[in-house]
Design a protein around this motif. Structure first.
Motif, PDB file in Angstrom:
ATOM      1  N   SER A 212       0.822  -1.223   0.000  1.00  0.00           N
ATOM      2  CA  SER A 212       0.000   0.000   0.000  1.00  0.00           C
ATOM      3  C   SER A 212       0.852   1.268   0.000  1.00  0.00           C
ATOM      4  O   SER A 212       0.316   2.378   0.072  1.00  0.00           O
ATOM      5  CB  SER A 212      -0.913   0.009   1.223  1.00  0.00           C
ATOM      6  OG  SER A 212      -0.157   0.018   2.416  1.00  0.00           O
ATOM      7  N   ASN A 213       2.171   1.101  -0.071  1.00  0.00           N
ATOM      8  CA  ASN A 213       3.117   2.230  -0.085  1.00  0.00           C
ATOM      9  C   ASN A 213       3.104   3.046   1.208  1.00  0.00           C
ATOM     10  O   ASN A 213       3.563   4.189   1.233  1.00  0.00           O
ATOM     11  CB  ASN A 213       2.835   3.163  -1.270  1.00  0.00           C
ATOM     12  CG  ASN A 213       3.058   2.484  -2.606  1.00  0.00           C
ATOM     13  OD1 ASN A 213       4.011   1.717  -2.765  1.00  0.00           O
ATOM     14  ND2 ASN A 213       2.175   2.734  -3.560  1.00  0.00           N
ATOM     15  N   ALA A 214       2.564   2.449   2.273  1.00  0.00           N
ATOM     16  CA  ALA A 214       2.512   3.175   3.548  1.00  0.00           C
ATOM     17  C   ALA A 214       3.910   3.436   4.089  1.00  0.00           C
ATOM     18  O   ALA A 214       4.209   4.530   4.586  1.00  0.00           O
ATOM     19  CB  ALA A 214       1.688   2.382   4.560  1.00  0.00           C
ATOM     20  N   GLU A 215       4.779   2.435   3.986  1.00  0.00           N
ATOM     21  CA  GLU A 215       6.114   2.560   4.566  1.00  0.00           C
ATOM     22  C   GLU A 215       7.020   3.498   3.770  1.00  0.00           C
ATOM     23  O   GLU A 215       8.065   3.920   4.263  1.00  0.00           O
ATOM     24  CB  GLU A 215       6.749   1.173   4.687  1.00  0.00           C
ATOM     25  CG  GLU A 215       6.021   0.281   5.700  1.00  0.00           C
ATOM     26  CD  GLU A 215       6.646  -1.096   5.814  1.00  0.00           C
ATOM     27  OE1 GLU A 215       6.791  -1.589   6.942  1.00  0.00           O
ATOM     28  OE2 GLU A 215       6.980  -1.688   4.761  1.00  0.00           O
ATOM     29  N   SER A 216       6.617   3.807   2.544  1.00  0.00           N
ATOM     30  CA  SER A 216       7.442   4.704   1.726  1.00  0.00           C
ATOM     31  C   SER A 216       7.073   6.176   1.914  1.00  0.00           C
ATOM     32  O   SER A 216       7.739   7.057   1.372  1.00  0.00           O
ATOM     33  CB  SER A 216       7.299   4.329   0.240  1.00  0.00           C
ATOM     34  OG  SER A 216       5.962   4.521  -0.196  1.00  0.00           O
ATOM     35  N   GLN A 217       6.023   6.447   2.686  1.00  0.00           N
ATOM     36  CA  GLN A 217       5.610   7.828   2.950  1.00  0.00           C
ATOM     37  C   GLN A 217       6.487   8.409   4.058  1.00  0.00           C
ATOM     38  O   GLN A 217       6.395   8.001   5.221  1.00  0.00           O
ATOM     39  CB  GLN A 217       4.138   7.869   3.371  1.00  0.00           C
ATOM     40  CG  GLN A 217       3.175   7.250   2.376  1.00  0.00           C
ATOM     41  CD  GLN A 217       2.948   8.133   1.174  1.00  0.00           C
ATOM     42  OE1 GLN A 217       3.098   9.348   1.251  1.00  0.00           O
ATOM     43  NE2 GLN A 217       2.584   7.523   0.056  1.00  0.00           N
ATOM     44  N   GLU A 218       7.326   9.368   3.711  1.00  0.00           N
ATOM     45  CA  GLU A 218       8.313   9.887   4.673  1.00  0.00           C
ATOM     46  C   GLU A 218       7.663  10.590   5.868  1.00  0.00           C
ATOM     47  O   GLU A 218       8.174  10.522   6.978  1.00  0.00           O
ATOM     48  CB  GLU A 218       9.272  10.847   3.955  1.00  0.00           C
ATOM     49  CG  GLU A 218      10.163  10.165   2.917  1.00  0.00           C
ATOM     50  CD  GLU A 218      11.146  11.140   2.289  1.00  0.00           C
ATOM     51  OE1 GLU A 218      11.119  12.327   2.668  1.00  0.00           O
ATOM     52  OE2 GLU A 218      11.921  10.716   1.418  1.00  0.00           O
ATOM     53  N   ASN A 219       6.575  11.276   5.645  1.00  0.00           N
ATOM     54  CA  ASN A 219       5.970  12.051   6.738  1.00  0.00           C
ATOM     55  C   ASN A 219       4.889  11.280   7.485  1.00  0.00           C
ATOM     56  O   ASN A 219       4.203  11.821   8.354  1.00  0.00           O
ATOM     57  CB  ASN A 219       5.362  13.346   6.194  1.00  0.00           C
ATOM     58  CG  ASN A 219       4.198  13.078   5.243  1.00  0.00           C
ATOM     59  OD1 ASN A 219       4.166  12.040   4.572  1.00  0.00           O
ATOM     60  ND2 ASN A 219       3.265  14.012   5.171  1.00  0.00           N
TER      61      ASN A 219
END
Length: 362
Positions: A212-219
């Motif tokens: 879900s690309n959650a871990e790639s969201q820096e903020n």
């Protein structure tokens, strides 16, 4: 006294408490009553008086009913009886107290009015959503054929009108027709036959966070609260991951686009005595996905799981409907709530006794 004969009461969804007929001390309490917090966090209840589990006023009322029941050697029922536990929890129950004179035992049966309402609500929600899903599929079927005609007509016009103005708008017609056709196809296409096997819930959640690309969201801050005692889940791992991805992606989008300090929470825990489609299940695995986004608009909160309903500007309204279908395949239920400025989606999956006893923890 041998209390093994009382074990059969653990299979009941109603709360059963057995007292000594002389001094009203607790002798035995079933699992439903424990789950209802009669004895709080205490693991020992023997030799405690029933009134010690309740606040002073409720304890006096219960003792009065117990004395009358013993004196009359009969049974007393109180509807909508307000119980206030020692912890301060207040509940409305239908209370039945029976004195078994030969064994000198008093049986207390409590049926929570709140639980009855939950059962009724779960049945009503399931039926309403099932009707809505059927209606959506019927409408999708009726829409599919005209879409083919629209696209075919646009292609014919495109070959005749070659000016830039005409080509621009005919291209829009083709693209939007393809988009609608894809949505309709997803509604009409039956889910593939699931392949059931035991899988690790927490490994699947980690996979969901990656996909879900959650871990790639820096903020984005991600809070994980996993209960390691949950046994492996029996179901289709890939379908289950898909259901969770749809929910998690919505949560990530909501908090990262609208919250100043976006937070995503993933929690797992064991829940007890929860109704699904009118049936109360004794033990369930619960997955909670929460975010601090703006929440779901009140206008659509009652239809959020219906196909074609979306809170996002460009959303198709298919994701949550698909998630709900997948959860149902697993015998579970999905719901949402708004608490403490957080939107929380909860998935309940029943855990069988064989699963608890024979499968390693997740």
């Amino acid at each position: 006294m041998d209390y093994s004969e009382f074990k059969a009461f653990d299979n009941l969804n109603t709360e059963i408490i057995i007292l000594d007929g002389d001094d009203f001390k607790l002798l035995w309490i079933n699992d439903a009553a424990k789950a209802a917090n009669w004895i709080g966090d205490s693991s020992k209840f023997e030799d405690k008086s029933i009134s010690s589990l309740l606040n002073e006023e409720t304890g006096l009322q219960i003792n009065e009913i117990l004395q009358k029941t013993r004196e009359n050697s009969g049974s007393v029922t109180r509807r909508d009886f307000e119980i206030v536990h020692q912890s301060g929890t207040m509940r409305s129950v239908d209370l039945t107290i029976t004195f078994a004179e030969k064994k000198n035992l008093i049986f207390i049966e409590a049926v929570s009015i709140d639980n009855l309402n939950k059962i009724i609500d779960s049945t009503r929600s399931f039926s309403t959503q099932k009707i809505a899903a059927g209606l959506a599929r019927t409408l999708a079927h009726e829409v599919k054929n005209p879409l083919s005609g629209i696209k075919g007509s646009a292609q014919i016009l495109k070959s005749k009108y070659v000016d830039d103005f005409s080509k621009k708008f005919l291209k829009i017609i083709e693209e939007e027709t393809d988009r609608l056709n894809e949505i309709v196809t997803r509604i009409l296409t039956p889910a593939k036959k699931p392949t059931f096997e035991y899988f690790n819930l927490h490994e699947s959640l980690q996979r969901v966070l990656a996909l879900s690309n959650a871990e790639s969201q820096e903020n984005l801050s991600i809070d994980r609260d996993y209960d390691p005692s949950i046994p492996e889940i029996y179901g289709d791992k890939n379908l289950f991951i898909q259901a969770l991805i749809n929910i998690t992606q919505n949560a990530v989008h909501a908090c990262t686009n609208f919250a100043e300090n976006p937070r995503l929470g993933i929690q797992t825990k064991i829940s007890y005595r929860q109704p699904i489609n009118g049936t109360v299940h004794s033990t369930l695995a619960e997955i909670i996905v929460k975010d601090n986004g703006p929440g779901i608009s009140p206008e659509i909160k009652d239809q959020i799981f219906f196909p074609m309903i979306s809170g996002k500007e460009n959303g198709s309204g298919i994701g949550l409907s698909i998630s709900q279908d997948i959860v149902r395949i697993h015998g579970g239920a999905i719901s949402f709530d708004r608490k403490d400025d957080q939107t929380m989606f909860s998935i309940l999956i029943p855990i069988s006794s064989s699963n608890i006893n024979g499968v390693k923890s997740a």
